[in-house]
Design a protein around this motif. Sequence first.
Motif, short mmCIF file in Angstrom:
data_model
loop_
_atom_site.label_atom_id
_atom_site.label_comp_id
_atom_site.label_asym_id
_atom_site.label_seq_id
_atom_site.Cartn_x
_atom_site.Cartn_y
_atom_site.Cartn_z
N ILE A 171 37.15 35.61 39.56
CA ILE A 171 37.01 34.65 40.66
C ILE A 171 36.61 35.31 41.99
O ILE A 171 35.73 34.78 42.69
N PRO A 172 37.19 36.46 42.40
CA PRO A 172 36.72 37.05 43.66
C PRO A 172 35.23 37.37 43.67
O PRO A 172 34.56 37.17 44.69
N LEU A 173 34.69 37.85 42.55
CA LEU A 173 33.27 38.14 42.48
C LEU A 173 32.45 36.84 42.51
O LEU A 173 31.38 36.79 43.13
N ILE A 174 32.96 35.80 41.85
CA ILE A 174 32.30 34.49 41.91
C ILE A 174 32.25 33.99 43.35
O ILE A 174 31.20 33.52 43.83
N ALA A 175 33.38 34.09 44.04
CA ALA A 175 33.44 33.62 45.43
C ALA A 175 32.49 34.42 46.31
O ALA A 175 31.78 33.86 47.15
N TYR A 176 32.44 35.74 46.10
CA TYR A 176 31.54 36.55 46.91
C TYR A 176 30.08 36.20 46.64
O TYR A 176 29.25 36.22 47.56
N SER A 177 29.77 35.87 45.38
CA SER A 177 28.38 35.49 45.07
C SER A 177 27.98 34.26 45.88
O SER A 177 26.83 34.14 46.31
N GLY A 178 28.92 33.34 46.10
CA GLY A 178 28.64 32.18 46.95
C GLY A 178 28.52 32.56 48.42
O GLY A 178 27.63 32.09 49.12
N LEU B 33 33.24 41.64 50.14
CA LEU B 33 32.53 42.47 49.17
C LEU B 33 33.45 43.52 48.56
O LEU B 33 33.47 43.70 47.35
N PHE B 34 34.23 44.20 49.39
CA PHE B 34 35.12 45.24 48.87
C PHE B 34 36.20 44.66 47.97
O PHE B 34 36.53 45.23 46.93
N ILE B 35 36.75 43.51 48.35
CA ILE B 35 37.80 42.89 47.53
C ILE B 35 37.23 42.45 46.18
O ILE B 35 37.81 42.70 45.12
N SER B 36 36.07 41.81 46.19
CA SER B 36 35.50 41.29 44.95
C SER B 36 35.05 42.41 44.03
O SER B 36 35.24 42.33 42.80
N PHE B 37 34.47 43.46 44.58
CA PHE B 37 34.02 44.57 43.74
C PHE B 37 35.20 45.31 43.13
O PHE B 37 35.17 45.70 41.95
N GLY B 38 36.27 45.47 43.90
CA GLY B 38 37.47 46.11 43.36
C GLY B 38 38.08 45.29 42.23
O GLY B 38 38.51 45.83 41.21
N SER B 39 38.09 43.97 42.39
CA SER B 39 38.61 43.10 41.34
C SER B 39 37.76 43.19 40.08
O SER B 39 38.29 43.20 38.96
N PHE B 40 36.44 43.27 40.24
CA PHE B 40 35.56 43.38 39.07
C PHE B 40 35.79 44.69 38.33
O PHE B 40 35.82 44.72 37.09
N LEU B 41 35.95 45.78 39.06
CA LEU B 41 36.22 47.06 38.40
C LEU B 41 37.53 47.00 37.63
O LEU B 41 37.65 47.56 36.52
N PHE B 42 38.53 46.33 38.19
CA PHE B 42 39.80 46.20 37.48
C PHE B 42 39.63 45.33 36.23
O PHE B 42 40.26 45.56 35.21
N LEU B 43 38.75 44.31 36.31
CA LEU B 43 38.46 43.48 35.14
C LEU B 43 37.91 44.32 34.00
O LEU B 43 38.32 44.16 32.84
N THR B 44 36.97 45.20 34.30
CA THR B 44 36.41 46.05 33.25
C THR B 44 37.50 46.92 32.60
O THR B 44 37.51 47.13 31.39
N HIS B 45 38.44 47.38 33.43
CA HIS B 45 39.54 48.18 32.90
C HIS B 45 40.43 47.35 31.98
O HIS B 45 40.84 47.82 30.90
N VAL B 46 40.73 46.11 32.39
CA VAL B 46 41.59 45.25 31.59
C VAL B 46 40.96 44.93 30.24
O VAL B 46 41.61 45.00 29.20
N VAL B 47 39.66 44.58 30.25
CA VAL B 47 39.00 44.25 28.99
C VAL B 47 38.94 45.44 28.07
O VAL B 47 39.19 45.32 26.86
N ILE C 74 30.43 28.88 49.58
CA ILE C 74 29.22 28.53 50.33
C ILE C 74 29.55 27.56 51.46
O ILE C 74 29.06 27.70 52.59
N ALA C 75 30.38 26.56 51.17
CA ALA C 75 30.76 25.59 52.20
C ALA C 75 31.46 26.27 53.37
O ALA C 75 31.23 25.92 54.54
N VAL C 76 32.28 27.27 53.08
CA VAL C 76 32.98 27.99 54.15
C VAL C 76 31.98 28.61 55.12
O VAL C 76 32.14 28.51 56.35
N LEU D 45 24.04 39.69 40.77
CA LEU D 45 25.21 38.83 40.62
C LEU D 45 24.91 37.62 39.75
O LEU D 45 25.74 37.23 38.91
N ASN D 46 23.73 37.00 39.91
CA ASN D 46 23.40 35.83 39.12
C ASN D 46 23.35 36.13 37.64
O ASN D 46 23.95 35.43 36.82
N THR D 47 22.62 37.18 37.26
CA THR D 47 22.49 37.48 35.83
C THR D 47 23.81 37.94 35.23
O THR D 47 24.17 37.51 34.13
#
Length: 443
Positions: A260-267, A421-435, A398-400, A367-369
């Motif tokens: 979700i943080p990466l999704i939000a940042y993409s917006g 950006l820093f929060i979302s990228f850190g969350s994504f890296l943790f996602l890769t670790h979890v998977v 986006i609305a924000v 981010l889109n792909t």
Amino acid sequence: MAPPEAELAAAAGDVEEADAPLIPGSGARRAPEAATPRDVHLLSSAFLFVFLAYHAAQNLQSTVNTDANLGSISLGVLYTSFTAFSTVGSAVVRWMGSRLALVVGTSGYLLFIAANLVPSWYTMVPASLYLGFTASIIWVGQGTYLTSAALSHARENNLPEGPTLGSFNGEFWGMFASTQVIGNLISLALLRNGKDGESVTGKNLLFAVFLGFMIVGIVLMCLLSKRDEKKDNAPTHSSFGAMLKYIVAPLKDRRMLLTIPLIAYSGLQQAFVWAVFTKSIVTPVLGISGVGGAMAIYGAADVVCSLIAGRLTSGLHSAAFIVSVGAVLQAVVLFWLLFFYSPMSGLLGAAIPLFIGALWGVGDGVLNTQLSALLGLLFEDVKEAAFAQLKVWQSGAIAVIFFLSPNITLQAMLILMTTSLFISFGSFLFLTHVVERTSTVRP
């Protein structure tokens, strides 16, 4: 079919050692309905015609409809509506089918373009509210239709699912990103700065041309094959409560929470280029008519990056590397704007906004792909719900930006973007670790 929770848990199965696929068991095959690349070509072409008009119109809102910030506020209303209706977008798509949802979804974009011919609070705000609803179903329908077609094509031809999804998403998002190039070049050709430097001429002709492109896109959408999605989807839910449980099921999965943080940042980063970059970076240097050229450069970089990133996507490791490249480039842009940038005159001053747009387009293409492929692979069995979550969080972010941009300084906006950006990228890296960790401990 197993409950959503069980299906989501099952998505963390075995992972190949060479380059971990985003979902396990991607080599499994089952007899699907026919799915051909023809539908992907049609879908991509239809979105090209619809969104070359919409994106160019959206890019101009903060600089053309400036009375009482009508353009920015209308887009804020649009994406707030989009966020609210995205919570039920999945249910609507499952009820009418993804193909019909795609056709109906285009009507809101048509009405929004028409409203720009007579812009006022009585035309733009209602059109924006309605577009929020139709956008919620067209995007859930797009994610569902494209993912279903890609997975079916992979199984039908005994192809690996991860690269096939990456390829299909790369084609779609590559053509989709080209909307920024084509639509903005049309804007560049038809718009001219007014004699006072503040107004623009040729606006009504531009929006009339855009209406014609919208009609072509709707016709192409009608030519899509009707798919028997019951083979891929869960049975229709018997009550609203059951449907709501299905829609929020991905939120019970830790992987979705980390995405979700990466999704939000993409917006956030999309709205930043639409609302802030065009108004605060491009217009002071190139004028309103220069917005089209700058956004065409942005779109060209987006196209190339989308196609390349789609082709290179094969698993979790490759996705992590690709997202890292995009994140670093956007971080460079943000730090540059925050600490070093000031408007300049001359050729160099005109080139800098174009260069910034190109770098930002690379990040958007990544981010889109990667987000589309990631959700399609991780949440294959609840894909409508997953793509609904994508649009809820993305459109909310986006609305924000559209509501904030008229009320805060450029410096404050840059600090917000950098932190996000820093929060979302850190969350994504943790996602890769979890998977990876989950795939390692499972027998």
